[in-house]
Design an enzyme around this catalytic site. Structure first.
Site, mmCIF file in Angstrom:
data_model
loop_
_atom_site.group_PDB
_atom_site.id
_atom_site.type_symbol
_atom_site.label_atom_id
_atom_site.label_comp_id
_atom_site.label_asym_id
_atom_site.label_seq_id
_atom_site.Cartn_x
_atom_site.Cartn_y
_atom_site.Cartn_z
ATOM 1 N N LYS A 152 -57.036 -11.232 67.995
ATOM 2 C CA LYS A 152 -56.320 -12.006 66.990
ATOM 3 C C LYS A 152 -54.905 -11.470 66.798
ATOM 4 O O LYS A 152 -54.684 -10.254 66.839
ATOM 5 C CB LYS A 152 -57.070 -11.946 65.647
ATOM 6 C CG LYS A 152 -58.422 -12.650 65.674
ATOM 7 C CD LYS A 152 -58.292 -14.160 65.849
ATOM 8 C CE LYS A 152 -59.604 -14.877 66.112
ATOM 9 N NZ LYS A 152 -60.462 -14.977 64.953
ATOM 10 N N GLN A 187 -71.059 -4.728 65.730
ATOM 11 C CA GLN A 187 -70.657 -5.938 66.436
ATOM 12 C C GLN A 187 -69.723 -5.510 67.556
ATOM 13 O O GLN A 187 -69.229 -4.388 67.553
ATOM 14 C CB GLN A 187 -69.951 -6.901 65.490
ATOM 15 C CG GLN A 187 -68.760 -6.260 64.791
ATOM 16 C CD GLN A 187 -68.233 -7.110 63.649
ATOM 17 O OE1 GLN A 187 -68.930 -7.968 63.143
ATOM 18 N NE2 GLN A 187 -66.987 -6.877 63.269
ATOM 19 N N ASP A 223 -63.546 -13.583 68.873
ATOM 20 C CA ASP A 223 -63.271 -12.189 69.253
ATOM 21 C C ASP A 223 -64.457 -11.270 68.950
ATOM 22 O O ASP A 223 -64.407 -10.085 69.235
ATOM 23 C CB ASP A 223 -62.005 -11.666 68.541
ATOM 24 C CG ASP A 223 -62.106 -11.765 67.015
ATOM 25 O OD1 ASP A 223 -62.860 -12.636 66.514
ATOM 26 O OD2 ASP A 223 -61.448 -10.970 66.324
ATOM 27 N N ASP A 235 -70.518 -2.378 57.370
ATOM 28 C CA ASP A 235 -69.865 -3.676 57.381
ATOM 29 C C ASP A 235 -70.915 -4.792 57.461
ATOM 30 O O ASP A 235 -71.767 -4.782 58.360
ATOM 31 C CB ASP A 235 -68.944 -3.719 58.611
ATOM 32 C CG ASP A 235 -68.007 -4.904 58.605
ATOM 33 O OD1 ASP A 235 -67.053 -4.891 57.815
ATOM 34 O OD2 ASP A 235 -68.250 -5.845 59.403
ATOM 35 N N ASN A 236 -70.860 -5.721 56.518
ATOM 36 C CA ASN A 236 -71.729 -6.906 56.554
ATOM 37 C C ASN A 236 -73.197 -6.618 56.877
ATOM 38 O O ASN A 236 -73.762 -7.204 57.806
ATOM 39 C CB ASN A 236 -71.197 -7.902 57.593
ATOM 40 C CG ASN A 236 -70.024 -8.688 57.068
ATOM 41 O OD1 ASN A 236 -69.915 -8.931 55.864
ATOM 42 N ND2 ASN A 236 -69.138 -9.096 57.964
ATOM 43 N N GLU A 279 -71.525 -2.971 52.391
ATOM 44 C CA GLU A 279 -70.475 -3.942 52.118
ATOM 45 C C GLU A 279 -71.039 -5.343 52.318
ATOM 46 O O GLU A 279 -70.799 -5.999 53.312
ATOM 47 C CB GLU A 279 -69.258 -3.730 53.039
ATOM 48 C CG GLU A 279 -68.079 -4.619 52.701
ATOM 49 C CD GLU A 279 -67.788 -5.722 53.720
ATOM 50 O OE1 GLU A 279 -66.751 -6.372 53.591
ATOM 51 O OE2 GLU A 279 -68.603 -5.956 54.664
ATOM 52 N N LYS A 289 -54.990 -5.967 58.581
ATOM 53 C CA LYS A 289 -56.099 -6.111 59.527
ATOM 54 C C LYS A 289 -55.595 -6.480 60.918
ATOM 55 O O LYS A 289 -56.269 -6.217 61.914
ATOM 56 C CB LYS A 289 -57.077 -7.199 59.033
ATOM 57 C CG LYS A 289 -57.897 -6.788 57.830
ATOM 58 C CD LYS A 289 -59.009 -7.774 57.524
ATOM 59 C CE LYS A 289 -58.474 -9.067 56.921
ATOM 60 N NZ LYS A 289 -59.563 -9.974 56.480
ATOM 61 N N TYR A 290 -54.418 -7.128 60.967
ATOM 62 C CA TYR A 290 -53.943 -7.645 62.258
ATOM 63 C C TYR A 290 -52.624 -7.042 62.720
ATOM 64 O O TYR A 290 -52.097 -7.433 63.739
ATOM 65 C CB TYR A 290 -53.805 -9.173 62.186
ATOM 66 C CG TYR A 290 -55.028 -9.831 61.620
ATOM 67 C CD1 TYR A 290 -56.205 -9.877 62.368
ATOM 68 C CD2 TYR A 290 -55.034 -10.359 60.334
ATOM 69 C CE1 TYR A 290 -57.357 -10.442 61.830
ATOM 70 C CE2 TYR A 290 -56.173 -10.930 59.795
ATOM 71 C CZ TYR A 290 -57.330 -10.968 60.548
ATOM 72 O OH TYR A 290 -58.464 -11.521 60.040
#
Lengths: 668, 668
Positions: A255, A315, A350, A386-387, A415, A528-529
């Site tokens: 991204k 992930q 991604d 995360d998640n 989270e 983040k990007y």
């Protein structure tokens, strides 16, 4: 011939007459452990009763891991409720249960004075007592047996005068010691307590992207740069430094700025798109440095009293070695490509999620655990997960259980921002701490309702709230519109409503508040990007306020936990007022905050003086620890006024009047 | 290699991802059965969720005894809560549980329109759907397999137009039928429902001493006299005739009039002092008649629609054959005598309790059960159990379980007046109905709080309240002081607050209200210790009011249960107002009672119109079924006035306006 008690578990003998039920704390019928931190007390209550009028004895049994059981007496509270307690002094897993039995000797002791008072002849009664003592003697050997025999004799041969107070002191203790428990009832479940270290309950987190830590513009920040940043973080008073993933970042579908679907050649990509040809979850991104650098960071941080927390994001990017080496851990689409993450119609091309439905799930689980093991070996003891709600509950229960068996000091922060029952399931199954809805609770009614649920209901037995003012994903409307006063108010609320809280910086202390677009909670030009340059020395930085708030937290034990949280009334809805205290009242903090970042607000409090341990007839001081100003208050009703441009909140230490021997008075 | 899910019961496969928890109704983690009567519905709810975003399917499974399981769908209510229901149509024991699974096809069906709407290319998605259908086909044989194969083909080869609505109606049904449930989660417990006949829920009891039934003075009444009394009882509308113990009465330590410690030569003794040389619990006292007479009474009563209930008082007089034949069932005192009942310093020397701690408990239990079996063989199906809280809980659970296994139609009413947790334990473990604290709940606040607890909390799942206006042991102060109006008010309250209720007559209908001494709840010259002569035809008898009230109960299905009970406001605390209704509102009863037996009271109602199903804009009638007068009411606020000397209560049928096709209106 009847079979006893319809064959219910413990009731192998129909003469097991005592009922033990309604035991708390208990989660889902004992399916999950309750949580405590070291040094805390576990208050246990149970309904205990028997048919008829016999006296009962009741004990609380507890043990550490599979050690020896310790027994402590439970006392009746009335209405067939009994209470006992034990203190947890080691990190790990405790067990407890409740045992009770009919105590015929106690019944006898209880009834004898009534008979005597009614003028009844008690010769036979004394023989009954003697027989009970004699029974006990038969179960005993050694000197106690002789004592009991003598007591039995005395009861059998007692004179009238002796009958007036016929129960010698020592006899009661001996009879208690040698009570006949053959028909005792033990509660049908053994309940568990997971005990964590104190940081599970009381911690201040700072989230920071290492790649934005370079001291000179245009350079990719490194872990060594993070070391240079440690004094800055420590001065603000944080004790956990949480880093987003530090692993190699994928190239495929990377991204670009502001989440653009195509990245420019210099765009660094999202750290959560984990894995490239350079490695996966066990590698350090080369731009950040080496594993050695990481070790140095962990070590230096610890010298500042700071622990490094890592992100556990299960992930993969398309370039992760797992995708090539373990195609069986990913779902395939009919065209042969790997199924990317999606929430239709949104596609996250991604990111490849693991396919937990795979036949090779055992191998997948083992590998995912090995990632945790790897970072534990590198010195990490805190993981921000995360998640977690997008991976199976059974997986987490197994993973956390396995890890904590060998490393009970490891903490996992969930989270999950999802539906309440899912969030509570994650905490039940073992997550040490949990993100909350705090960021979106802005009004007094919302805050009061939510934090009452979190701290005053059964939820508190398993769910340790962790309050974030902001995250890289969450720039709330309240912060966007409220500006600097809003940042301060939310800081005070997070740091005092939650013994566990965190900020995402330097965005937070620099009051970064421009959204990607109106209505979005994403930051414009999100870190983040892209790599950000933060002007840490900007004069409007909140770093000093933050330092002050964190110092107040450390200085006031009232703020080290959440169970004592109580809300007090104020006659202006824009003001919120609440307190926390230690059990002994030695520390008592009262917060009043203005929830309106735009206007001064004033009102009269309606304090619950009993909660604050205050005498309604005595004045007391409230000492604002933010500004060091003091106010003399009296009773429940006091005037407060907060101008958001000057100080949007008070954090009062409540000081009560103390009279010394010399008749001097001061406020402690 | 990881072991799946920490080995928790159902989670043998780590891919079993769905969680099923929080199932209701469930008592004590499934330890006890919930109760229903025949024809009732069991509404089942559960928390059902999974990680991630997959669609779920959820079913309720139920079966009668160990028959075939029936499956009905459950529907989501939001917030991860699901609901389903089944109706119980047979007397006996039902079981139910909940099963849920990830439904990938449903997820696909849910998401496809979102993809199409977003203008995405869905060729691959259709192939994914086709693969899911193909998977199902492989699990199926016969014509359905062919259908599925055709559907899979159609999805693989669909044209663009077909893609706009690509999911044929029949496909969904087939995919549901052949869902892949290999990884379904079944709730970890199977829960039980005990289904009783309707009389367990709705009954009007009349307690009567047979020995006082003789038509001529000075004679000991007989069971044949009871037969003569049946029309009198039936006219009042009772459907259960409960007789105190009818067994031989002991001589030793027999109690005289007013519980005197020595009896005169003609004193009949208390029927609860069971057993003499003439027999014990399986014998009929010769003065009352024979077992044959008892059979006749049972049979004649049934012709009047009345069931005879017997007293089950597990205790003995000193003269009971058990005392001689089974000394091991009684506790001995050191002087060799049998331990009498006592509550120190009180002694009940005419009563020997069984020693449930005896080593011979199995034989004792068996013998006690044989008493129930004996009377079942004589046609008895209802037992009023005397003081069950003084015998072990495990005994009752076993006894009731065993009896109901062979005779699910048998009902047990627990006469326990003790602490709430003990009373609730008895109902949990199996008692069909339970005496309540009703007799001592007199104020509106007391009645509202108590009956809200009984009917609107989990208590209602196991505790069926039985309300007594009076008993041979309980002549309340309210009745003593309030006179006739108090009797009527308490009758109306008992008969309408409780679908199950009873009176002890003829003392009740004759308003007998002189206590043994001030402050006592015992009757002066209590029927427990002497034979009474009752003037049944006294003009001030309440028999006609009772008949009317019982007729109202029968005519209005709203009064056949307790779950719909709701309290309404009135602005005068001496007035109480509440309603009951059927689910379909076809029957709706509103009661307003004056709780002050001394003065007229008036006030304005604050009705909850939604509960009553009333349109706030339309007038409605309230039709007083006691007096047959009608009032036109409107909205929530209406005036009521009750003079205790005339009518201390209204029992209104609520009649709403109905418009017919011919445009005529009437109140239904």
């Amino acid at each position: 011939m009847p079979d006893p008690g319809n064959d219910r578990g413990m009731e192998l003998d129909g003469r097991r007459r005592v009922v033990v039920t309604g035991v708390v704390p208990e989660i889902d019928g004992g399916r999950f452990a309750v949580k405590r931190t070291i040094g805390e007390q576990v208050d246990v209550e149970a309904d205990v009763f028997v048919d008829g009028h016999d006296a009962l004895a009741c004990v609380l049994l507890h043990r550490f891991q599979d050690g020896e059981w310790t027994e402590t007496p439970m006392a009746p509270l009335g209405n067939d409720r009994w209470r006992g307690a034990f203190t947890v002094t080691k990190i790990g897993r405790y067990e407890f249960t409740v045992q009770a039995w009919v105590d015929r000797f106690m019944s006898w002791v209880r009834d004898l004075p009534k008979r005597i008072e009614a003028g009844q002849e008690v010769r036979i009664e004394l023989l009954i007592g003697a027989a009970l003592v004699e029974d006990a003697r038969r179960r005993v050997a050694g000197p106690d047996a002789e004592h009991l025999a003598r007591y039995a004799d005395a009861l059998r041969n007692g004179t009238r005068e002796e009958q007036e107070s016929p129960i010698p002191a020592g006899l009661g203790a001996l009879m208690q010691k040698y009570a006949d428990r053959r028909l005792a009832t033990t509660y049908e479940r053994t309940l568990a307590v997971v005990v964590d270290r104190e940081r599970a309950r009381f911690s201040a987190w700072y989230e920071m992207f290492p790649r934005s830590c370079a001291p000179t513009p245009g350079r990719h920040g490194t872990l060594m740069d993070c070391i240079q940043r440690l004094p800055y973080v420590a001065e603000m008073g944080f004790d956990v430094l949480y880093l987003p993933p530090i692993h190699p970042i994928g190239h495929t579908h990377r991204k670009g700025k502001n989440n653009a679907t195509t990245a420019g050649p210099t765009d660094p990509g999202s750290p959560w798109a984990i894995g490239s040809e350079a490695g996966g979850h066990k590698a350090v991104q080369s731009e950040l440095g080496t594993l050695n650098d990481f070790h140095r960071l962990v070590e230096r941080a610890s010298q500042f009293g700071i622990e490094v927390a890592l992100d556990l994001a299960y992930q993969c990017s398309a370039d992760h070695p797992y995708v090539r080496e373990h195609p069986e851990w990913f779902r395939r689409r009919p065209d042969g490509t790997v199924q990317y993450a999606e929430n239709p119609p949104k596609k996250y091309e991604d990111i490849y999620p693991f396919d937990f439905d795979t036949n090779a799930w055992r191998e997948l689980w083992a590998e995912l655990k090995s990632i945790v093991d790897f970072w534990i070996a590198q010195g990490v003891r805190i993981f921000r997960v995360d998640n977690p709600h997008t991976k199976p509950f059974a997986f987490w229960e197994w993973l956390i259980g396995e890890v904590k068996r060998d490393h009970p000091e490891v903490l996992f922060l969930a989270e999950a921002f999802t539906r309440p029952k899912v969030m509570y399931r994650l905490s039940r199954l073992g997550f040490t701490q949990s993100y909350t809805y705090f960021a979106w609770r802005n009004t007094r009614a919302e805050l009061t309702e939510y934090f009452t649920e979190l701290t005053q209901t059964d939820v508190r037995e398993h769910y340790r709230p962790h309050l974030w003012t902001n995250t890289p994903d969450i720039l709330t409307e309240f912060l966007q519109l409220g500006g600097r006063p809003a940042f301060i108010t939310r800081l005070v609320l997070a740091a005092t409503l939650g013994a566990g809280y965190g900020v995402y910086g330097p965005a937070f202390e620099l009051c970064e508040r421009v959204p990607r677009e109106p209505g979005s909670e994403e930051y414009l030009d999100s870190e983040k990007y892209e790599i950000k340059r933060w002007e840490l020395d900007r004069p409007d930085s909140l770093r000093e306020v933050i330092a002050r708030v964190n110092q107040i937290r450390r200085d006031n034990p009232a703020l080290w936990g959440d169970r004592s949280l109580r809300f007090h009334g104020v006659d202006n809805e824009q003001l919120i007022c609440y307190s926390k205290r230690t059990d002994d009242l030695a520390s008592c903090v009262l917060v009043v905050a203005n929830l309106d970042p735009h206007h001064p607000q004033a009102g009269w409090t309606a304090l619950d003086l009993a909660t604050l341990g205050l005498d309604p007839e005595q004045p007391y001081q409230v000492h604002d620890l933010l500004t060091d100003s003091r106010f003399l208050w009296h009773g429940a009703r006091n005037y407060v006024e907060l101008d958001p441009r000057r100080a949007p909140a008070h954090i009062f230490r409540v000081r009560r009047r103390v009279r010394t021997e010399q008749q001097f008075e001061y406020y402690a």
